[in-house]
Write a protein that holds these residues in place. Structure first.
Motif, mmCIF file in Angstrom:
data_model
loop_
_atom_site.group_PDB
_atom_site.id
_atom_site.type_symbol
_atom_site.label_atom_id
_atom_site.label_comp_id
_atom_site.label_asym_id
_atom_site.label_seq_id
_atom_site.Cartn_x
_atom_site.Cartn_y
_atom_site.Cartn_z
ATOM 1 N N ARG A 196 0.813 -1.224 0.000
ATOM 2 C CA ARG A 196 0.000 0.000 0.000
ATOM 3 C C ARG A 196 0.844 1.270 0.000
ATOM 4 O O ARG A 196 0.304 2.351 -0.214
ATOM 5 N N THR A 197 2.142 1.165 0.242
ATOM 6 C CA THR A 197 2.994 2.337 0.412
ATOM 7 C C THR A 197 3.927 2.489 -0.778
ATOM 8 O O THR A 197 4.547 1.526 -1.218
ATOM 9 N N ARG A 198 4.019 3.706 -1.293
ATOM 10 C CA ARG A 198 4.926 4.012 -2.392
ATOM 11 C C ARG A 198 6.028 4.926 -1.875
ATOM 12 O O ARG A 198 5.748 5.994 -1.334
ATOM 13 N N LEU A 199 7.272 4.521 -2.071
ATOM 14 C CA LEU A 199 8.419 5.293 -1.601
ATOM 15 C C LEU A 199 9.244 5.794 -2.784
ATOM 16 O O LEU A 199 10.457 5.679 -2.820
ATOM 17 N N GLY A 200 8.557 6.359 -3.787
ATOM 18 C CA GLY A 200 9.266 6.878 -4.943
ATOM 19 C C GLY A 200 9.920 5.754 -5.735
ATOM 20 O O GLY A 200 9.289 4.776 -6.104
ATOM 21 N N ARG A 201 11.226 5.885 -5.963
ATOM 22 C CA ARG A 201 11.951 4.889 -6.744
ATOM 23 C C ARG A 201 12.392 3.688 -5.906
ATOM 24 O O ARG A 201 13.016 2.766 -6.435
ATOM 25 N N ILE A 202 12.085 3.703 -4.617
ATOM 26 C CA ILE A 202 12.532 2.639 -3.724
ATOM 27 C C ILE A 202 11.476 1.547 -3.622
ATOM 28 O O ILE A 202 10.310 1.819 -3.355
ATOM 29 N N GLN A 203 11.896 0.316 -3.855
ATOM 30 C CA GLN A 203 11.030 -0.834 -3.628
ATOM 31 C C GLN A 203 11.898 -2.033 -3.243
ATOM 32 O O GLN A 203 13.044 -2.142 -3.679
ATOM 33 N N PRO A 204 11.372 -2.925 -2.399
ATOM 34 C CA PRO A 204 12.177 -4.075 -1.959
ATOM 35 C C PRO A 204 12.467 -5.022 -3.107
ATOM 36 O O PRO A 204 11.619 -5.241 -3.978
#
Length: 303
Positions: A92-100
Motif C-alpha cells: 500500500r505504500t509508495r516510496l518513490g523509486r525505492i522498492q524491496p
C-alpha cells in the motif's frame, strides 16, 4: 608479563547463532489462504508439515505450500493475537523509486513502516539496502504521513584506518564528512542527480540539488553527533543510528534510553565491518541489542 590471559566472554553473542529475524514454514494451501485474511492464521493451527515453530514477536515468515513450493506468502508473526498475518503495508505504500528486491528487504520495509515496532535492528552486508530503506521509510513517515516531527540521523565518528587530524568549522561543518554516506543516500532518494544533463566540460551544466540543506532548512532533518547525545530526551522523531556495529553495549544502552514518547529508533550495521578496536563481531552493541530485545513486542529485527 608472563601472565596467562583469557578473553572476557560472558557478554559475547555467537554471531553464527544470531537471531535472523525471519524463517520459512511449510504449510498447506488452506493455511496460506487463511493467513491472507484479515484475522490471519493462528500459529497454534499450523499444519503438521510445518512442525512446531518457536516464533518470536514480529518475526518475518515465508509460508510455502508443501505440495507446491512455488506457492508462497510473506507474513509476520503478530504476538498479541498469536497469528501469522500477510504483509499488506508494503504493497500500500509508495516510496518513490525505492522498492524491496527480495523477501528480507520486504520484511524490513514492513517493520520500518509499522509505528508499533518502536525499536528495529537491521544487520546485513554492505550494499544490502539497510541505510537506504531506513532513510526512505523515515522521510515518508516524516514528510508525507506526518507520523513524526523530524528525521534524526546519527552515526559513531570512528575513522577507517589512520585519522587525518582535526576538521575545521563548527559542529555542523565537522559532521559533514562523517555524514557523507547519508547525504549520498538522500540525494539518491530525492533525485539529486536528475538535473545533471551532460558531463561537465562538454557543454553541460551540472546543477545538483542540495537535498541535505533543503531538508535541514525545512526542519525535517536533524544531524546529531553521538558524542553529545547523553542527557537528551528525543520525543516524536524517527531516529536512525547508522554503522551501529562500532558501538559498545554501553553506548547502545545510552542511545536507546534517549528515546522519548512516540519515537521510533532504527539501528543498522554490519558486524563484519567493525573499525572500533575495542569491540568485535561478537561483543559489539548491535548484536548484543539484537539478542537482548529478541522476544519483545515493541522490537523487530531482520538480517
Amino acid at each position: 608479563m608472563g601472565l596467562k590471559a583469557q578473553d572476557y566472554t560472558t557478554d559475547k553473542v555467537d554471531l553464527a547463532d544470531l537471531y535472523p529475524g525471519c524463517c520459512e514454514l511449510w504449510v498447506s494451501a488452506e493455511d496460506i489462504d487463511r493467513a491472507n485474511t484479515e484475522d490471519g492464521l493462528p500459529a497454534a493451527e499450523l499444519s503438521a508439515a510445518s512442525g512446531s515453530p518457536d516464533l518470536q514477536p514480529n518475526e518475518g515468515v515465508t509460508l510455502m505450500e508443501a505440495a507446491n513450493p512455488g506457492h508462497t506468502l510473506l507474513a509476520r508473526y503478530h504476538a498479541p493475537t498469536r497469528s501469522l498475518q500477510a504483509l499488506r503495508r508494503v504493497n500500500r505504500t509508495r516510496l518513490g523509486r525505492i522498492q524491496p528486491r527480495n523477501r528480507e528487504q520486504t520484511f524490513a520495509l514492513d517493520l520500518l513502516l509499522d509505528p508499533a515496532v518502536q525499536l528495529l535492528t537491521m544487520v546485513g552486508k554492505a550494499g544490502t539496502g539497510k541505510t537506504l530503506l531506513a532513510l526512505a521509510a523515515g522521510l515518508h513517515q516524516v514528510a508525507d504521513e506526518r507520523l513524526y516531527e523530524r528525521l534524526l540521523v546519527t552515526r559513531p565518528v570512528i575513522p577507517l584506518g589512520k585519522d587525518i587530524g582535526f576538521l575545521p568549522g563548527d559542529i555542523q561543518e565537522k559532521m559533514v564528512p562523517w555524514m557523507q554516506p547519508i547525504i549520498d543516500n538522500l540525494d539518491f532518494l530525492l533525485g539529486g542527480g536528475d538535473e545533471i544533463h551532460q558531463p561537465p566540460g562538454r557543454g553541460g551544466k551540472r546543477t545538483p540539488r542540495n537535498s541535505w540543506a533543503d531538508l535541514k532548512s525545512m526542519g525535517l532533518l536533524e544531524v546529531e553527533a553521538i558524542s553529545y547525545i547523553r542527557g537528551r530526551s528525543i520525543p516524536r522523531q524517527f531516529m536512525v543510528v547508522d554503522e551501529a556495529q562500532n558501538l559498545t553495549p554501553h553506548e547502545v544502552k545510552t542511545i536507546v534510553t534517549r528515546v522519548g514518547e512516540g519515537t521510533k529508533i532504527v539501528l543498522t550495521g554490519d558486524p563484519y565491518q567493525i573499525d572500533n578496536p575495542y569491540v568485535d563481531a561478537e561483543s559489539n552493541g548491535l548484536t548484543w541489542l539484537v539478542e537482548r530485545f529478541k522476544g519483545q513486542l515493541l522490537a523487530g529485527h531482520i538480517t
